[in-house]
Design a protein around this motif. Sequence first.
Motif, PDB file in Angstrom:
ATOM      1  N   HIS A  10       4.615  -6.020  -7.032  1.00  0.00           N
ATOM      2  CA  HIS A  10       3.297  -5.415  -6.849  1.00  0.00           C
ATOM      3  C   HIS A  10       2.257  -6.527  -6.833  1.00  0.00           C
ATOM      4  O   HIS A  10       2.358  -7.498  -7.590  1.00  0.00           O
ATOM      5  CB  HIS A  10       2.977  -4.446  -7.985  1.00  0.00           C
ATOM      6  CG  HIS A  10       3.809  -3.199  -7.995  1.00  0.00           C
ATOM      7  ND1 HIS A  10       3.372  -1.999  -7.503  1.00  0.00           N
ATOM      8  CD2 HIS A  10       5.076  -2.982  -8.436  1.00  0.00           C
ATOM      9  CE1 HIS A  10       4.316  -1.086  -7.641  1.00  0.00           C
ATOM     10  NE2 HIS A  10       5.364  -1.667  -8.208  1.00  0.00           N
ATOM     11  N   SER A  12      -2.203  -6.888  -6.223  1.00  0.00           N
ATOM     12  CA  SER A  12      -3.529  -6.378  -5.856  1.00  0.00           C
ATOM     13  C   SER A  12      -4.520  -7.527  -5.837  1.00  0.00           C
ATOM     14  O   SER A  12      -4.351  -8.530  -6.543  1.00  0.00           O
ATOM     15  CB  SER A  12      -3.995  -5.310  -6.853  1.00  0.00           C
ATOM     16  OG  SER A  12      -3.143  -4.191  -6.839  1.00  0.00           O
ATOM     17  N   LYS A  27      -4.725  -2.677  -3.337  1.00  0.00           N
ATOM     18  CA  LYS A  27      -3.295  -2.955  -3.377  1.00  0.00           C
ATOM     19  C   LYS A  27      -2.868  -3.633  -2.079  1.00  0.00           C
ATOM     20  O   LYS A  27      -3.111  -3.116  -0.991  1.00  0.00           O
ATOM     21  CB  LYS A  27      -2.502  -1.663  -3.565  1.00  0.00           C
ATOM     22  CG  LYS A  27      -2.640  -1.054  -4.951  1.00  0.00           C
ATOM     23  CD  LYS A  27      -1.757   0.177  -5.093  1.00  0.00           C
ATOM     24  CE  LYS A  27      -1.880   0.780  -6.484  1.00  0.00           C
ATOM     25  NZ  LYS A  27      -1.012   1.982  -6.631  1.00  0.00           N
ATOM     26  N   SER A  30       3.079  -2.986  -2.732  1.00  0.00           N
ATOM     27  CA  SER A  30       3.437  -1.941  -3.689  1.00  0.00           C
ATOM     28  C   SER A  30       4.946  -1.722  -3.718  1.00  0.00           C
ATOM     29  O   SER A  30       5.531  -1.263  -2.728  1.00  0.00           O
ATOM     30  CB  SER A  30       2.748  -0.611  -3.318  1.00  0.00           C
ATOM     31  OG  SER A  30       1.345  -0.726  -3.354  1.00  0.00           O
ATOM     32  N   ARG A 231       3.757  -1.364   1.690  1.00  0.00           N
ATOM     33  CA  ARG A 231       5.039  -0.761   1.330  1.00  0.00           C
ATOM     34  C   ARG A 231       6.089  -0.998   2.417  1.00  0.00           C
ATOM     35  O   ARG A 231       5.758  -1.073   3.593  1.00  0.00           O
ATOM     36  CB  ARG A 231       4.892   0.758   1.140  1.00  0.00           C
ATOM     37  CG  ARG A 231       4.053   1.173  -0.053  1.00  0.00           C
ATOM     38  CD  ARG A 231       3.934   2.694  -0.095  1.00  0.00           C
ATOM     39  NE  ARG A 231       3.229   3.159  -1.273  1.00  0.00           N
ATOM     40  CZ  ARG A 231       3.807   3.436  -2.438  1.00  0.00           C
ATOM     41  NH1 ARG A 231       5.126   3.308  -2.558  1.00  0.00           N
ATOM     42  NH2 ARG A 231       3.111   3.848  -3.464  1.00  0.00           N
TER      43      ARG A 231
END
Length: 317
Positions: A10, A12, A27, A30, A231
């Motif tokens: 992850h 951000s 983000k 992810s 993603r």
Amino acid sequence: MSVLAIQHLHKSFSSGSMFAVSGEKKKAVSDVSFELAAGETLAIVGESGSGKSTVARMAMGLLPADSGRIFWDGEDITHLSQHALRSRRHHIQMVFQDPFASLNPRMKIGESVGEGLRIHFSHLSASQRRERVAETLSLCGLDASGMDRYPHQFSGGQRQRIGIARALIVEPRVLVLDEPVSALDVSVQAQILNLLNRLQQDKGLSYLFISHDLSVVRHIADRLAVMFAGRVVETGTSEAVFSHCRHPYTRALLDARPIDHPSQRQNIHLPAGADEGVAATGCPFQPRCPFSQPDCAAFDGALNQAGFACLHPCQPA
């Protein structure tokens, strides 16, 4: 054992807008996971801003992850200090998109290519380093007589060969190739791709290949991971993804690439005016998806056993 493994990454970033709420974060990546086997090429594809280059930089240890784990040859390097990473960096090297910007214009080619030897093979003498540089340049299709020239004295394709030589000289097992041919002419692209294929066969290298160009990816990748909005939305072998993709975003990417004949298109059209939409909750592709249904708003975006993250997939072609 994989030579590179990524588990649930992850990342951000703070918003750069002057109107953003203090502390607001966006983000970029992810829950991304994948493994790269020895001698394999895994391509990460997606449009600009999909997070593919951020993943590459985290895999290299150049960018810290907010959470998740990164393994080089089975060793967890996620929380190692930069000092500890330095002795391990010969395991994984990077070839950048812009071959001119990635080379120091004030350094001769021999110095640039041989710089890694001073760090990772410090026992070599100056003459031994120069000999190793000459051998590596030759391996990449360049004349060793160019060692005393500067980057501006080479063409774009030659500079990218120099970048590849600089990465190879420390004997890595993995090369991260970040859009390595996108800045080159089409004919030169083919030459560089052929060079990468040959080097992989000769040295057993593994490639993490970052690209938005599916035509290029099809000729070099064993497996694909398609990213959208940070993603992975679909993954599989190159053959399976190109011939039987299931996620609407993957199909839209394939439909947008140059093809030999219009009959080859699958006719997946995104809704008008939704070309930049990303949903804040549920499936992020909802605003752009022609198959979106109400239950997509509660979808967690996880890949299923078939390798795609979609409740209402396209039918296989």
